[in-house]
Design a protein around this motif. Sequence first.
Motif, short mmCIF file in Angstrom:
data_model
loop_
_atom_site.label_atom_id
_atom_site.label_comp_id
_atom_site.label_asym_id
_atom_site.label_seq_id
_atom_site.Cartn_x
_atom_site.Cartn_y
_atom_site.Cartn_z
N ASN A 96 0.72 -1.10 -0.05
CA ASN A 96 -0.20 0.07 0.01
C ASN A 96 0.81 1.17 0.05
O ASN A 96 0.47 2.23 -0.57
N ALA A 118 -9.96 5.96 -3.10
CA ALA A 118 -11.19 5.45 -2.74
C ALA A 118 -12.57 5.95 -3.64
O ALA A 118 -13.47 5.20 -3.76
N THR A 171 -15.35 1.20 -8.94
CA THR A 171 -14.65 0.50 -7.56
C THR A 171 -13.80 -0.53 -7.97
O THR A 171 -12.83 -0.98 -7.27
N GLN A 184 -10.30 0.82 -7.55
CA GLN A 184 -9.90 1.50 -6.23
C GLN A 184 -9.07 0.51 -5.41
O GLN A 184 -9.19 -0.43 -4.67
N ASN A 199 -7.06 -1.04 -0.59
CA ASN A 199 -7.96 -2.28 -0.95
C ASN A 199 -7.38 -3.32 -1.57
O ASN A 199 -6.94 -3.27 -2.57
N GLY A 244 -9.34 -5.39 -4.08
CA GLY A 244 -9.23 -4.66 -5.16
C GLY A 244 -7.98 -4.71 -5.94
O GLY A 244 -7.90 -4.92 -7.15
#
Length: 480
Positions: free
Chosen positions: A409, A424, A430, A433, A437, A440
């Motif tokens: 991340n 986000a 989505t 994102q 996440n 994701g």
Amino acid sequence: KQTKTLVQLREEWLGAPEHKGRVSRFFADLLGAPAYFFVNDDAFFLEQTAEGVWYSKAKGSCFAADAVSSSAWWTQGAQDTISICPNIVSATLSFTVNSNTFYCSWADGFLRSGCGCGPDQILCYPKTMRNSLAQDLAREFEERGVYVYETQLDWNDLFSSPFVYGNRAMAQFYLLNQYVNPWQSAPSTEELARLKQIPLNDKIWFESSQLGAERAGIVTSPAFMRRYNNVRSRVRALTDALLCHDVDSSLNTSGIAHLLNPDVNALGMSIVSRPQCATCHFGMDNLSSAIFGWNDQGSYERWPKQLSQIGFGFGEAIEGPQAMVQSYLKRGPGFRECMSKKAWEDISGRPWNALSANEQSDFLAAAAETPYALLRSIFQSEALLNARGGSESATDAGSVQLDFTSDINPILERSCSGSACHNADSSLGTMYQFIGNESGFRQANIQRLQDATMPPVTSGKSLSDSEKTRLILFLKPPRF
């Protein structure tokens, strides 16, 4: 939990069945040819009755009591025999009626009462073999390539030697189409004995010159001749495969301005007499005359006369298909470069010009040796590790458990934030994102990282090699 570095994983893969499959795909891509659908006419396919008697539907079946015992080329042992209907047991290959000659190897000739399957049933074969034979002929070159690679034979063995990597059904096909059908001559006892020494199903490396006309690797393989059905298209295909370009003046390195072969027809002579055509055709036609006589059915014909196979290849007089292909390998300008470029781009998915000058030089040196040396040098290169998202200097990344929160991340926040693409509130939806996440990001397109198109240049963001390696390893540990 025991973990392994990228280098360890690579070495394991080099000894795995998947590696053999990758090598096979390279040779299939190198000079692909479609399935060779023509195997033989239906009249020659034999089947068995419920009692195990071999018969031809075209000739008609028989009762087991009327069957005879006979030798056949497809039996397991050299001394084994089969039970077969007497109406197809005949060693006659031709006969004359009212001064008309009929050949038993033609469908209509086979149906005549005097014709059968020939000595050792050489003109016929089990119908159950048809599909596998067609597949074997279609895959002949790629399987030959794998054999040459695994046994570390040279480029000549791959492209131009008279040896075939195959089984007895393939050998029978060559014997039939290169010896019996075009010349209407029965195989000798020695040739039939040699045929039965070749395994029925397992494939071996055998010298096809013992079974008929001279062969020369790919250029006389049935699938190749079927796809490229005239001599000029064959030269064009070879030039593209072995020199990486279309036919042009480079085929005429010595500037020859006449055709050597006395059997070049009037059309050929008229083409080279045109200044706008001569530049290519003196080179191409002098090369192609070395493979005169081969038809698109996989046969070398010699009537009404045996054509001359004299030619001229890259500065030297040549004769026959083996000499023609060898001229490409020995004197064709750019052969090593072409093999290196094709191998690198096929295996890595990256362009040749993505390599440094030293990396290109290493691959060119390996290409001067054998196909094995070239492919192995690429498989074991730092360049391939980098192309696959890793490097030998970063292989420790393959031996640690990467954590999304601490290892991944932070990279996404530095390189993907502020773009409105992966936040986000991503404008792309989505599924894009990624920041914060994990589930994701695990759906991200790994190819965009591998080909360096993400992050895009226009974003002003970038990834270091180590960051890119960590992201790729997290998404999918490399399997080469």
